[in-house]
Design an enzyme around this catalytic site. Structure first.
Site, mmCIF file in Angstrom:
data_model
loop_
_atom_site.group_PDB
_atom_site.id
_atom_site.type_symbol
_atom_site.label_atom_id
_atom_site.label_comp_id
_atom_site.label_asym_id
_atom_site.label_seq_id
_atom_site.Cartn_x
_atom_site.Cartn_y
_atom_site.Cartn_z
ATOM 1 N N CYS A 73 -2.639 -37.729 -5.448
ATOM 2 C CA CYS A 73 -1.794 -37.453 -6.611
ATOM 3 C C CYS A 73 -2.674 -37.200 -7.843
ATOM 4 C CB CYS A 73 -0.870 -38.643 -6.841
ATOM 5 S SG CYS A 73 0.340 -38.327 -8.120
ATOM 6 N N CYS A 105 3.242 9.065 5.072
ATOM 7 C CA CYS A 105 2.885 8.958 3.653
ATOM 8 C C CYS A 105 3.969 9.588 2.779
ATOM 9 C CB CYS A 105 1.555 9.685 3.437
ATOM 10 S SG CYS A 105 1.122 9.939 1.721
HETATM 11 S S1 SF4 Z 1 -0.294 4.668 -1.004
HETATM 12 FE FE1 SF4 Z 1 -1.246 6.543 -0.272
HETATM 13 S S2 SF4 Z 1 -0.887 6.575 1.938
HETATM 14 FE FE2 SF4 Z 1 0.514 5.055 1.050
HETATM 15 S S3 SF4 Z 1 2.362 6.212 0.725
HETATM 16 FE FE3 SF4 Z 1 1.263 6.241 -1.200
HETATM 17 S S4 SF4 Z 1 0.062 8.131 -1.099
HETATM 18 FE FE4 SF4 Z 1 0.753 7.714 0.977
#
Ligand code: SF4
Ligand SMILES: Cc1cc2nc3c(=O)[nH]c(=O)nc-3n(C[C@H](O)[C@H](O)[C@H](O)COP(=O)(O)O)c2cc1C
Ligand code: SF4
Length: 431
Positions: free
Chosen positions: A135, A342
């Site tokens: 504690c 992406c």
């Molecule tokens: S951080 Fe880079 S790889 Fe991920 S979604 Fe965005 S652009 Fe695409």
């Protein structure tokens, strides 16, 4: 279904999920409700000489929409009379003979005081004792809790005094407010501890109210440091558990505590050497019934892994945790972007360009669409782009280790040393 029973230094429990010594284990009413909900064990709120608590006493850190990412308190040990606690412990054990009831204790560093409380508590039929050397506030000013727990000699001698009187297993609960937790873990073992538990809370100040300029929390306009716990402390606790687990001079079972909120966290602590786990903040945040998901999730996980008993997890990752000097300097990964998943948010490009190694190129394809590509020869495999990417699977880290044999920093230093002995500077440069 796998066998979830554990045996921590002789303390048997139907599953590895225990409530930590804290508000959830303050009364017999609460501990009995927790056992009904499914908790396998409970460490009773610390008993000692009665104290006076302040109002208020809790505060939390809410981070980016996540409530209670961290929790801070300035509460002390139990403020209820010892006799009432003892009566409720007796009744609870009688109703739940197969559940683990461990009682947390804290008294002054005085041999007679320890003997006296150990005898009183064991007389009501507990399964074990946990010594609260952790504690960080209030009790420390009186020479107890972390004040004792930060001094290996005091940990050792008090553990020894307890072992002189105790007939049940003794767990020593360690404070994280120390440079090297293995020094107090080893002291506990020298004193005869049957097991250790860690971590207690970390010294903290939850915040300052920028309107009133008061601390958070404050007691009539004044604040003091408190103890930090909850999800935010999990990585610190996990490291400390692992450090104790891999130290052969510690060598006793570990009860893992600190930021455990679900079955996954529990599995991680067990893989890193804990025999079972204790939970406080998650139960305070969500109630006792979180244990249902913990038990279900753990059962499913063990079935998927083909493991018959939860004890098969204990320590499995410990050999994979080492010092930096033992890491292979020739192991290499690079980031690879999947342009199909992406969403072109550009976060990885900004992260790499501004704060890493400027190796994500913005290119244009035949249709005039821009896309991102990692220049692998310049990528150091730091993981930052994958960490900031909001889309699961858009960035993968791919192993590209070359033909060089594994070589750690320690091996490299040793090789250089040997070459120096032979004073062959040409070869030395080659290494
Ligand atoms: S951080 Fe880079 S790889 Fe991920 S979604 Fe965005 S652009 Fe695409
Ligand atoms: C409000 C509060 C009171 C606590 N009181 C005690 C106590 O009396 N004895 C003790 O050993 N630990 C006490 N703790 C520490 C917890 O048992 C536990 O070690 C810590 O909270 C880390 O676990 P968590 O991240 O699951 O909360 C307390 C924690 C909180 C939040
Ligand atoms: S892993 Fe690091 S160095 Fe490589 S692309 Fe990502 S951010 Fe850049």
């Amino acid at each position: 279904m796998a066998d979830l029973r554990i045996n921590l230094a002789g303390i048997v429990s139907p599953n590895p999920f225990w409530l930590a010594s804290a508000p959830p284990t303050n009364t017999g009413y609460q501990v009995q409700r927790a056992f009904e909900a499914g908790w396998g064990g409970a460490v009773w709120k610390t008993l000692g000489d009665p104290i006076i608590n302040t109002s208020s006493r809790f505060a939390a850190i809410h981070f980016n929409g996540q409530r209670v990412a961290g929790f801070n308190n300035i509460e002390l040990i139990t403020d209820r009379p010892l006799e009432i606690n003892l009566k409720e412990i007796y009744e609870t054990k009688k109703r739940f003979p197969n559940h683990a009831i461990v009682v947390s204790l804290m008294v002054e560093p005085n041999r007679e005081k320890w003997h006296e409380i150990v005898k009183k508590v064991e007389a009501v039929g507990v399964d074990g004792l946990e010594l609260n050397f952790g504690c960080p506030h209030g009790m420390a000013e009186r020479g107890m809790g972390a004040a004792s727990g930060q001094q290996p000699d005091l940990v050792e001698v008090q553990t020894m005094w307890v072992k002189e009187a105790a007939t049940t297993p003794v767990i020593v609960k360690l404070t994280p407010n120390i440079t090297d937790i293995t020094s107090t873990a080893k002291a506990a073992v020298r004193g005869g501890a049957d097991a250790i538990s860690l971590i207690n809370t970390i010294n903290s100040l939850a915040g300052v109210d920028i309107d009133s300029w008061n601390t958070i929390p404050h007691v009539g306009g004044k604040g003091s440091h408190g103890g930090y716990c909850g999800p935010a402390v999990k990585p610190i606790a996990l490291h400390m558990v692992a450090d104790c687990a891999r130290n052969p001079e510690v060598g006793v079972p570990i009860s893992g505590i600190g930021g455990i909120s679900n079955w996954r966290d529990a599995v991680e602590f067990m893989l890193m050497g804990a025999t079972g786990v204790q939970v406080c903040t998650a139960a305070m945040h969500h109630g006792f019934r979180i244990v249902e998901d913990m038990i279900d999730g753990l059962n499913n996980y063990l079935d998927e892994k083909g493991l018959a008993s939860v004890t098969e997890l204990i320590g499995k990752s410990v050999p994979r945790y080492s010092d930096w000097g033992n890491l292979d300097l020739n192991y290499a990964v690079v980031a690879r972007i999947d342009t199909d998943t992406c969403i072109n948010c550009n976060k990885c490009h900004i992260a790499c360009e501004d704060t890493s190694h400027q190796c994500i190129d913005m290119l244009t394809d035949d249709q005039g669409q821009s896309y991102l590509q990692v220049r692998e020869e310049d990528c150091v495999g730091c993981n930052l782009c994958a960490i900031v990417c909001p889309v699961d699977g858009a960035i993968s880290m791919i192993e590209v280790s070359g033909n060089d044999a594994p070589m750690t920093w320690n091996e490299r230093q040793e090789a250089i040393g040997k070459l120096s002995e032979g004073e062959d500077s040409t070869k030395k440069e080659a290494v």
